[in-house]
Enzyme design. Structure first.
Site, mmCIF file in Angstrom:
data_model
loop_
_atom_site.group_PDB
_atom_site.id
_atom_site.type_symbol
_atom_site.label_atom_id
_atom_site.label_comp_id
_atom_site.label_asym_id
_atom_site.label_seq_id
_atom_site.Cartn_x
_atom_site.Cartn_y
_atom_site.Cartn_z
ATOM 1 N N ARG A 76 8.977 7.557 -2.780
ATOM 2 C CA ARG A 76 7.615 7.700 -2.267
ATOM 3 C C ARG A 76 7.664 7.605 -0.744
ATOM 4 O O ARG A 76 8.094 6.591 -0.191
ATOM 5 C CB ARG A 76 6.702 6.603 -2.840
ATOM 6 N N HIS B 61 -0.927 7.277 5.163
ATOM 7 C CA HIS B 61 -0.484 5.884 5.132
ATOM 8 C C HIS B 61 -0.743 5.285 6.520
ATOM 9 O O HIS B 61 0.172 4.868 7.219
ATOM 10 C CB HIS B 61 0.988 5.789 4.711
ATOM 11 N N GLU C 152 -4.040 2.405 0.063
ATOM 12 C CA GLU C 152 -4.741 1.138 0.248
ATOM 13 C C GLU C 152 -5.970 1.186 1.145
ATOM 14 O O GLU C 152 -5.964 0.634 2.252
ATOM 15 C CB GLU C 152 -3.766 0.099 0.813
ATOM 16 N N ASN D 210 -0.653 -0.665 -5.655
ATOM 17 C CA ASN D 210 0.311 -1.492 -4.926
ATOM 18 C C ASN D 210 0.058 -2.948 -5.276
ATOM 19 O O ASN D 210 -1.035 -3.459 -5.031
ATOM 20 C CB ASN D 210 0.157 -1.303 -3.421
ATOM 21 N N TYR E 144 1.185 -7.005 -5.206
ATOM 22 C CA TYR E 144 2.009 -7.998 -4.517
ATOM 23 C C TYR E 144 1.760 -9.426 -4.967
ATOM 24 O O TYR E 144 2.664 -10.152 -5.309
ATOM 25 C CB TYR E 144 1.780 -7.906 -2.999
ATOM 26 N N GLU F 71 3.878 0.376 -5.151
ATOM 27 C CA GLU F 71 4.552 -0.605 -4.297
ATOM 28 C C GLU F 71 4.583 -1.950 -5.002
ATOM 29 O O GLU F 71 3.637 -2.313 -5.701
ATOM 30 C CB GLU F 71 3.806 -0.848 -2.961
HETATM 31 C C1 PNW Z 1 1.204 -2.723 1.942
HETATM 32 N N1 PNW Z 1 -2.578 -7.897 1.347
HETATM 33 O O1 PNW Z 1 0.285 -3.397 2.719
HETATM 34 C C2 PNW Z 1 1.471 -1.413 2.661
HETATM 35 O O2 PNW Z 1 1.137 -0.287 1.899
HETATM 36 C C3 PNW Z 1 2.845 -1.273 3.230
HETATM 37 O O3 PNW Z 1 2.856 -0.297 4.233
HETATM 38 C C4 PNW Z 1 3.315 -2.625 3.718
HETATM 39 O O4 PNW Z 1 4.497 -2.567 4.442
HETATM 40 C C5 PNW Z 1 3.470 -3.502 2.490
HETATM 41 O O5 PNW Z 1 2.288 -3.557 1.719
HETATM 42 C C6 PNW Z 1 3.887 -4.926 2.821
HETATM 43 O O6 PNW Z 1 2.946 -5.533 3.627
HETATM 44 C C7 PNW Z 1 -0.387 -4.517 2.314
HETATM 45 O O7 PNW Z 1 -3.097 -8.563 2.296
HETATM 46 C C8 PNW Z 1 -0.912 -5.307 3.320
HETATM 47 O O8 PNW Z 1 -2.689 -8.257 0.118
HETATM 48 C C9 PNW Z 1 -1.654 -6.418 3.000
HETATM 49 C C10 PNW Z 1 -1.857 -6.744 1.663
HETATM 50 C C11 PNW Z 1 -1.338 -5.966 0.650
HETATM 51 C C12 PNW Z 1 -0.591 -4.844 0.998
#
Ligand code: PNW
Length: 453
Positions: free
Chosen positions: A74, A118, A163, A298, A300, A358
């Protein structure tokens, strides 16, 4: 039951975070060039000027991906590289770069998944109001049409936006990300509406411009809600909080996803935001709700929720057990069941298969030894998170794929080069790439279609 035969194991990155060559071959500045060069915005003044120099080293990078055995990659196209002013004249050299990259990937048997946006908005478009200007719908539509025409023969998987909560919440409301504005909540809801309309126009342009079957979607993100226990009451409390749409920080998943999937904004948000909700013109919701082909997300971090008095969702302190690795970013607290619950809640509500575009872990406490990079924390992270994905697969939840963020260490936005998400270590002094231990671990997962988990 385990992972579907056609499950896509992949890795991800984005243009501004890896390409570098910021002023080469006709690329014009984006809002992130402006932001990273402004004093005090990014850790120690780091910028994406050189980044991983992927623009010049893409062949080496694709070779590393081929050795990883990844089925898909991706990537994102830098809008200011292919249409420097955002609208008007395309840049032949910029277009040629992605031709070469796609050809290299296909020759390595790697399927490109392409994100159109992006975050690196052409600065020229920010000067015309960016997402606050409704013309964004046509600017983005024309850009998508050009990308379809140029690359549609080779690229069949498309993501319009990455996002939206980061673009509008972090970029326009909190002013942390580019362009660093602090607009009102009402102004942000309007920008959000324009973004969703632009997504719809983008989907139309991609479908119109590409012959044959393609997949189109948008990469959402949110914070997961994980039931404190697996009682019905806690599960429903977590689900209710996940899809509530009353937060004032632009991180309501359903505010972004319901319009696309159901053609309407969620009732609770409409009620809570009242007069701040922008004018919705005739035809708007129809344009936004163009059919998409799969859910894209995405994933996390997350928190645990339980059912409080009369079933109200209540956040409870979380601890996922002793020895859990901890990310070096504040917001990235490890929540291993996140992939399972995100997949379950989203596919049950929106009734499409989901691809995780992601998921990843950043750290600085890895160790160089004998020419190797040892990162047991990342392997631990992956084993725990992918355990949740495996559970989802075993329960028959429709899963389309998983992309690790990121294939290599890169420019982590406001954190600069400090926090490293890569499976491949990058020495920014020499641009030397070294696969980390986690690269070899993930290679086995891919090779065995998850049986190694
Ligand atoms: C993503 N949060 O960003 C982005 O898509 C990527 O470009 C980035 O490098 C990656 O995650 C890691 O940060 C996020 O606050 C930024 O939950 C913030 C959040 C989630 C994703």
């Amino acid at each position: 039951m385990s992972f579907p035969q056609d499950f896509t194991w992949g890795v991800a990155a984005a243009a501004y975070q890896i390409e570098g060559a910021a002023r080469e071959d006709g690329r014009a500045p984006s809002i992130w060039d402006m932001h990273s060069h402004a004093p005090g915005r990014v850790f120690e003044g780091h910028t994406g000027d050189v980044a991983c120099d992927h623009y010049h080293r893409y062949k080496e990078d694709v070779a590393l991906m081929r050795n990883l055995g990844t089925k898909a990659y991706r990537l994102s196209i830098a809008w200011p590289r292919v249409i420097p002013q955002g609208t008007g004249k395309p840049n032949a050299k910029g277009l040629a770069f992605y031709d070469k990259l796609f050809d290299e990937l296909l020759a390595a048997n790697i399927t490109p998944w392409v994100t159109l946006f992006h975050w690196d908005l052409p600065l020229a478009l920010q000067r015309r109001g960016g997402f606050s200007n409704r013309d964004m719908v046509e600017w983005f539509g024309d850009y998508a049409a050009l990308m379809a025409e140029r690359y549609g023969d080779r690229v069949k998987n498309w993501i319009t936006f990455n996002e939206p909560p980061c673009t509008v919440g972090l970029g326009l409301l909190d002013g942390v990300f580019a362009p660093g504005y602090k607009l009102t909540h009402a102004e942000c809801l309007l920008a959000a509406h324009h973004l969703l309309l632009a997504h719809g126009r983008g989907v139309q342009a991609l479908r119109a411009g590409i012959k044959g079957k393609i997949k189109v979607t948008l990469a959402h993100t949110a914070r997961e809600r994980i039931p404190a226990t697996e009682t019905k009451a806690d599960i429903e409390a977590a689900r209710r909080d996940y899809f509530a749409s009353t937060l004032r920080d632009m991180w309501n998943l359903s505010w972004w996803a319901d319009p696309i999937m159901f053609g309407k904004y969620p009732e609770d948000g409409l009620k809570a935001f009242g007069a701040e909700v922008p004018e919705i013109r005739t035809g708007d919701m129809k344009l936004i709700s163009q059919k998409i082909d799969l859910l894209c997300y995405n994933c996390y971090t997350g928190n645990r929720y339980q059912a409080g008095a009369n079933g109200q969702p209540e956040k409870v302190p979380h601890s996922w057990g002793i020895g859990n690795p901890r990310g070096t970013l504040n917001w990235l607290q490890i929540a291993p069941p996140a992939l399972y619950w995100a997949a379950k809640f989203q596919t049950e509500r929106y009734k499409l298969p989901i691809v995780f575009s992601e998921n990843g872990f950043c750290n600085t406490d890895f160790v160089h030894l004998d020419g190797k990079v040892h990162d047991p924390q990342r392997i631990d992270f992956l084993a725990r998170y992918l355990g949740g994905l495996k559970r989802a697969a075993s329960e028959g939840i429709p899963l389309a794929g998983y992309f690790y963020w990121s294939v290599m260490d890169n420019f982590e936005w406001c954190e600069g080069y400090k926090d490293r998400f890569g499976l491949i270590h990058v020495d920014y002094q020499t641009q030397k790439r070294t696969p980390k231990d986690s690269y070899y671990w993930y290679r086995d997962v891919i090779r065995t279609n998850g049986a190694a988990l």
